[in-house]
Design an enzyme around this catalytic site. Structure first.
Site, PDB file in Angstrom:
ATOM      1  N   CYS A  39      14.909  -4.035  -3.878  1.00 43.70           N
ATOM      2  CA  CYS A  39      15.762  -3.157  -4.681  1.00 43.70           C
ATOM      3  C   CYS A  39      14.955  -2.182  -5.525  1.00 43.70           C
ATOM      4  CB  CYS A  39      16.680  -4.017  -5.543  1.00 43.70           C
ATOM      5  SG  CYS A  39      17.663  -5.073  -4.485  1.00 43.70           S
ATOM      6  N   ARG A  51       0.797  -1.233   0.000  1.00 47.84           N
ATOM      7  CA  ARG A  51       0.000   0.000   0.000  1.00 47.84           C
ATOM      8  C   ARG A  51       0.836   1.294   0.000  1.00 47.84           C
ATOM      9  NH1 ARG A  51      -3.365   1.530   3.105  1.00 47.84           N
ATOM     10  NH2 ARG A  51      -4.960   2.015   1.573  1.00 47.84           N
TER      11      ARG A  51
HETATM   12  N1  LLP Z   1     -17.178  -4.592  -3.196  1.00 46.76           N
HETATM   13  C1  LLP Z   1     -16.530  -4.463  -4.367  1.00 46.76           C
HETATM   14  C2  LLP Z   1     -17.247  -4.751  -5.612  1.00 46.76           C
HETATM   15  C3  LLP Z   1     -15.193  -4.060  -4.384  1.00 46.76           C
HETATM   16  O1  LLP Z   1     -14.560  -3.905  -5.553  1.00 46.76           O
HETATM   17  C4  LLP Z   1     -14.525  -3.779  -3.162  1.00 46.76           C
HETATM   18  C5  LLP Z   1     -13.126  -3.355  -3.142  1.00 46.76           C
HETATM   19  C6  LLP Z   1     -15.245  -3.958  -1.964  1.00 46.76           C
HETATM   20  C7  LLP Z   1     -16.569  -4.349  -2.020  1.00 46.76           C
HETATM   21  C8  LLP Z   1     -14.632  -3.717  -0.624  1.00 46.76           C
HETATM   22  O2  LLP Z   1     -14.262  -2.393  -0.447  1.00 46.76           O
HETATM   23  P1  LLP Z   1     -13.778  -1.882   0.997  1.00 46.76           P
HETATM   24  O3  LLP Z   1     -14.927  -2.000   1.952  1.00 46.76           O
HETATM   25  O4  LLP Z   1     -12.636  -2.732   1.415  1.00 46.76           O
HETATM   26  O5  LLP Z   1     -13.385  -0.480   0.757  1.00 46.76           O
HETATM   27  N2  LLP Z   1      -6.159  -2.407  -2.547  1.00 46.76           N
HETATM   28  C9  LLP Z   1      -6.805  -1.158  -2.204  1.00 46.76           C
HETATM   29  C10 LLP Z   1      -8.302  -1.310  -2.084  1.00 46.76           C
HETATM   30  C11 LLP Z   1      -8.965  -1.870  -3.311  1.00 46.76           C
HETATM   31  C12 LLP Z   1     -10.455  -2.082  -3.141  1.00 46.76           C
HETATM   32  C13 LLP Z   1     -11.016  -2.867  -4.277  1.00 46.76           C
HETATM   33  N3  LLP Z   1     -12.419  -3.153  -4.170  1.00 46.76           N
HETATM   34  C14 LLP Z   1      -6.169  -0.587  -0.954  1.00 46.76           C
HETATM   35  O6  LLP Z   1      -5.261  -1.217  -0.391  1.00 46.76           O
HETATM   36  O7  LLP Z   1      -6.510   0.507  -0.512  1.00 46.76           O
END
Ligand code: LLP
Length: 434
Positions: free
Chosen positions: A356, A326
């Site tokens: 690296c 992140r």
């Molecule tokens: N539903 C759908 C269709 C999604 O695409 C996502 C997340 C969620 C629910 C859950 O979202 P949350 O409640 O966790 O915000 N890797 C990124 C976050 C990517 C989120 C992708 N989709 C980070 O580390 O901030």
């Protein structure tokens, strides 16, 4: 205290979060002694904190016909999924891998929803055969594929249209999904045509609406606007006689990564849902990922060495961008805290990993009590999108994951061995022509 609050506000007003306090413990487990038994870096998750989050959300949803489906991508460890299941939480999945993990952890197919813009034919077929409760459909092509595959299996699939409401979630561009230019969902105009053509899809019951506008959302307004648009469309469909059984409001609730972050109160978020869908007789589905687990987890890492730099000293730690992506990917802030800090002088460090790349940086000019080689640190807020986004870059093994629960711990993923890492690779002894 099992769980600590980082602020001076009363802790009962704060959602649960796991951070080492002055006692050096999380969830009753001493981190120094844990790090003697488990090689750093490793992730540690507080089961108590996760349960408390679930309970808080479920309490806020009281009286609504609501199903919470944990977004598995946030933390896909099967032990975390089992914990979700034990608390009555289902799964929001985006791949056959996540489907299998969820089923393996005991989550019944009736509590699984399948989202994603690129579902492949074999994944849809597998999910249909498993009996997942609902497909969140993102394109006409996918709807046609779902019809064909459901027909082949002589089933009726339940489907929701993922609406792209063209709303700015006011979050990082890479995790914003609800603008018209993003790849996700379809416009209301397009969705209207699907309902008009519903008889062309006899094996699909198009009886749901879905929306998800992005992640780490810290204000109520984007939710209000997105849900307002979906609610208007639901009312329009209702007038036309299209029965809607379920509305999936997605995930996106933000968490506190640093003290200036002010996440919305759970009750206020649920009130936005209640207001938008007042009078809706069906089921509300929620897909939180981050909010349930981010602040329940830390990444434990040790200082390898302190290296002089031209501007300030580098704290070279044993965790790296491959373990927690992140900060490199989104310039994300994570609090970094020494586990047994003694009162004393403070220094500003650039905290970096061994990979690296210059991007392998967890923090720049971060004030910490003066550190030395061997010191144990926690990188906080690492329970979501940490282990699940890890890779083997620089041929570093995937790290262990440990579940903490009221004074006990269990290793829920062992650290990868070298043999695990190269399993599947081979020398080209079996050349063929294609
Ligand atoms: N539903 C759908 C269709 C999604 O695409 C996502 C997340 C969620 C629910 C859950 O979202 P949350 O409640 O966790 O915000 N890797 C990124 C976050 C990517 C989120 C992708 N989709 C980070 O580390 O901030």
């Amino acid at each position: 205290m099992i769980l600590q609050s980082t602020t001076n506000e009363p802790s009962e007003a704060e959602p649960a979060r796991a951070e080492p306090g002055p006692t050096g413990q999380i969830d009753g487990v001493d981190l120094q002694s844990l790090a003697q038994q488990v090689q750093t870096p490793f992730y540690a998750y507080s089961a108590t904190a996760i349960r408390q989050r679930i309970a808080e959300l479920q309490a806020a949803l009281h009286g609504l016909d609501a199903l919470v489906c944990f977004a598995v991508k946030a933390n896909s460890n099967i032990a975390v999924l089992r914990l979700m299941h034990e608390c009555g939480v289902g799964a929001d999945i985006v791949s056959a891998g996540e489907l299998r993990r969820s089923l393996h952890a005991g989550i019944p197919a009736a509590r699984i929803v399948f989202s994603g813009v690129g579902k492949r034919e074999e994944e849809i077929a597998e999910a249909l055969a498993a009996g997942v409760s609902r497909f969140n459909v993102e394109s006409r092509d996918e709807l046609e594929m779902l019809q064909r595959l459901a027909h082949a299996q002589q089933l009726t699939a339940h489907a929701a249209v993922r609406i792209n409401p063209d709303v700015d979630a006011r979050t990082h561009a890479k995790i914003s999904t609800g603008r018209a230019q993003n790849k996700f969902g379809v416009s209301v105009v397009e969705a209207r045509s699907w309902f008009a053509d519903a008889t062309m899809f006899p094996n699909v019951r198009l009886d749901g609406l879905h929306v998800h506008i992005g992640s780490q959302i810290l204000g109520l307004d984007p939710f209000k606007r997105a849900l307002g648009r979906v609610a208007r469309f639901w009312r329009e469909l209702e007038l036309q006689g299209h029965e809607i059984d379920s509305i999936d409001v997605g995930g996106g609730l933000g968490v506190r990564y640093r003290s200036r972050d002010k996440p919305v109160a759970t009750r206020d978020y649920v009130d936005v849902i209640r207001d938008a869908f007042a009078g809706f007789p069906g089921r509300i589905v929620l897909e939180p990922g981050r909010w349930l687990v981010a602040e329940a987890g830390v990444l434990l890492t040790r200082v390898i060495r302190v290296k002089p730099g031209s501007r300030r000293e580098f704290l070279v730690v044993d965790a790296a961008m491959n373990d927690l992506l992140r900060p490199s990917l989104y310039d994300a802030w994570h609090d970094i805290v020494p586990v047994s800090a003694m009162p004393g002088p403070v220094a500003a460090y650039d905290i970096v990993g061994p990979v690296c790349e210059t991007g392998d940086t967890f923090a720049l000019a971060r004030d910490l009590p003066v550190c030395a080689a061997g010191d144990l640190l926690t990188i906080n807020g690492a329970g979501a999108y940490g282990a699940s986004m890890a890779s083997n870059y620089n041929s570093r093994p995937l790290v262990a994951e440990v579940l903490l629960d009221n004074g006990r711990y269990a290793i829920v993923r062992r650290r990868q061995t070298f043999d695990d890492m190269i399993a599947g690779e081979q020398f080209p002894e079996d050349w063929r022509s294609a």
